[in-house]
Design an enzyme around this catalytic site. Sequence first.
Site, PDB file in Angstrom:
ATOM      1  N   GLU A   1       0.817  -1.221   0.000  1.00 13.22           N
ATOM      2  CA  GLU A   1       0.000   0.000   0.000  1.00 13.22           C
ATOM      3  C   GLU A   1       0.848   1.268   0.000  1.00 13.22           C
ATOM      4  O   GLU A   1       1.259   1.748   1.052  1.00 13.22           O
ATOM      5  CB  GLU A   1      -0.947   0.026   1.217  1.00 13.22           C
ATOM      6  CG  GLU A   1      -1.820   1.285   1.236  1.00 13.22           C
ATOM      7  CD  GLU A   1      -2.774   1.402   2.428  1.00 13.22           C
ATOM      8  OE1 GLU A   1      -2.640   0.609   3.380  1.00 13.22           O
ATOM      9  OE2 GLU A   1      -3.633   2.283   2.396  1.00 13.22           O
TER      10      GLU A   1
ATOM     11  N   LYS B   1      -2.465  -1.923  -3.248  1.00 11.43           N
ATOM     12  CA  LYS B   1      -3.511  -1.066  -2.673  1.00 11.43           C
ATOM     13  C   LYS B   1      -3.080   0.385  -2.826  1.00 11.43           C
ATOM     14  O   LYS B   1      -2.432   0.948  -1.941  1.00 11.43           O
ATOM     15  CB  LYS B   1      -3.723  -1.425  -1.196  1.00 11.43           C
ATOM     16  CG  LYS B   1      -4.693  -0.500  -0.469  1.00 11.43           C
ATOM     17  CD  LYS B   1      -5.132  -1.051   0.869  1.00 11.43           C
ATOM     18  CE  LYS B   1      -6.001  -0.033   1.596  1.00 11.43           C
ATOM     19  NZ  LYS B   1      -6.695  -0.585   2.759  1.00 11.43           N
TER      20      LYS B   1
HETATM   21  P1  13P Z   1      -9.071   4.369   4.006  1.00  6.66           P
HETATM   22  O1  13P Z   1      -9.946   3.665   2.997  1.00  6.66           O
HETATM   23  O2  13P Z   1      -9.852   5.015   5.113  1.00  6.66           O
HETATM   24  O3  13P Z   1      -8.061   5.256   3.351  1.00  6.66           O
HETATM   25  O4  13P Z   1      -8.270   3.242   4.780  1.00  6.66           O
HETATM   26  C1  13P Z   1      -7.682   2.227   4.074  1.00  6.66           C
HETATM   27  C2  13P Z   1      -6.474   1.763   4.776  1.00  6.66           C
HETATM   28  O5  13P Z   1      -6.346   0.591   5.050  1.00  6.66           O
HETATM   29  C3  13P Z   1      -5.432   2.743   5.113  1.00  6.66           C
HETATM   30  O6  13P Z   1      -4.254   2.071   5.435  1.00  6.66           O
END
Ligand code: 13P
Length: 338
Positions: free
Chosen positions: A176, A218
């Site tokens: 991510e 992500k």
């Molecule tokens: P958000 O969808 O609130 O951005 O959170 C996703 C997430 O896992 C952040 O690390």
Amino acid sequence: MSSDLQATVEAMVRPGRGLLAADESTPTIAKRFKAVGVESTEASRRAYRSLLVATPGLGEHISGVILFEETLGQKADDGTPLAQVAASQGIVPGIKVDAGKIALAHAPGDEITQGLDGLAKRFEVYKAQGARFAKWRAVYNVSATLPSWLAMQANAESLARYAAICQEQGIVPIVEPEVLMDGDNDIARCAQVTESVLGEVFHALRRHGVVLEHMILKPNMVVPGKGCAKQAAPGEVAQATLAVLRRCVPAAVPGIFFLSGGQSPQEATANLDAINRAGAQPWVLSFSYGRALQETVLQAWQGKAANIGAAQAALAKRARLNGAACLGRYDAAMEAGA
Ligand code: 13P
């Protein structure tokens, strides 16, 4: 090991389904609870996360749930571990393993995510508790000069080391890299930064031998900063996001599951729908939302046992609408229904 990874990816990447990010750290969940007047305690966090994973029918649109370490050790009222409650609904349990971000030395305004030390060892416990995938989040602040190349390289290196450790342990890594939407930058600047960030990330993944078929990306969508006067319609977000992804993400990656990053629940759904209406792409394009799935749930719950049914209905609704958006079949008129 490789067949375990493949089975987990296949369980997570399924048509019309996305991930529920319920892995807020203790300070973050306290902030979310405070907004609806709930005190954050071990008991209130357990009650809330129990209701999330026990939501009837959640597995129809949610294929995996990202848990915080504390939750992985918690049990429902009847003694069933929460990870098992999720698994019994066909929802794969996973765990956030990064230890949060700190300032990056010699790079004012940039941040670096920590948590690599001892990670391989920690997985022994997480696996015994039922986790099959993991998540690590790198964060990039945006301005005319940020993020620096140093921050992009350092975070890419950590993401890749994390992903390699996961795969060696039989755990599917969610990678991510989040380019924040908190600034006043326009959509073009977000596109430029996201392209640079993803370029560095995939270089590092290659250096570390990460098997692209056995990971999930992500990323943020390409959107203007919240402070930008010129906001973007879903069609523009879809076009900008797909242009960057097509340049940077190899077709071997099975799934791209977006974070919501501060978009409203409706925006996040409409943008995902537009992305999935843009035609065939090499990857499954889905959601891994935290706030955009939970905002209405927290408002309905307010910490009261009597509201659990209403809170679960709110979660089931957002899961269903985002499931439709995964297939390009969402319509804003669906917001009116229960
Ligand atoms: P958000 O969808 O609130 O951005 O959170 C996703 C997430 O896992 C952040 O690390």
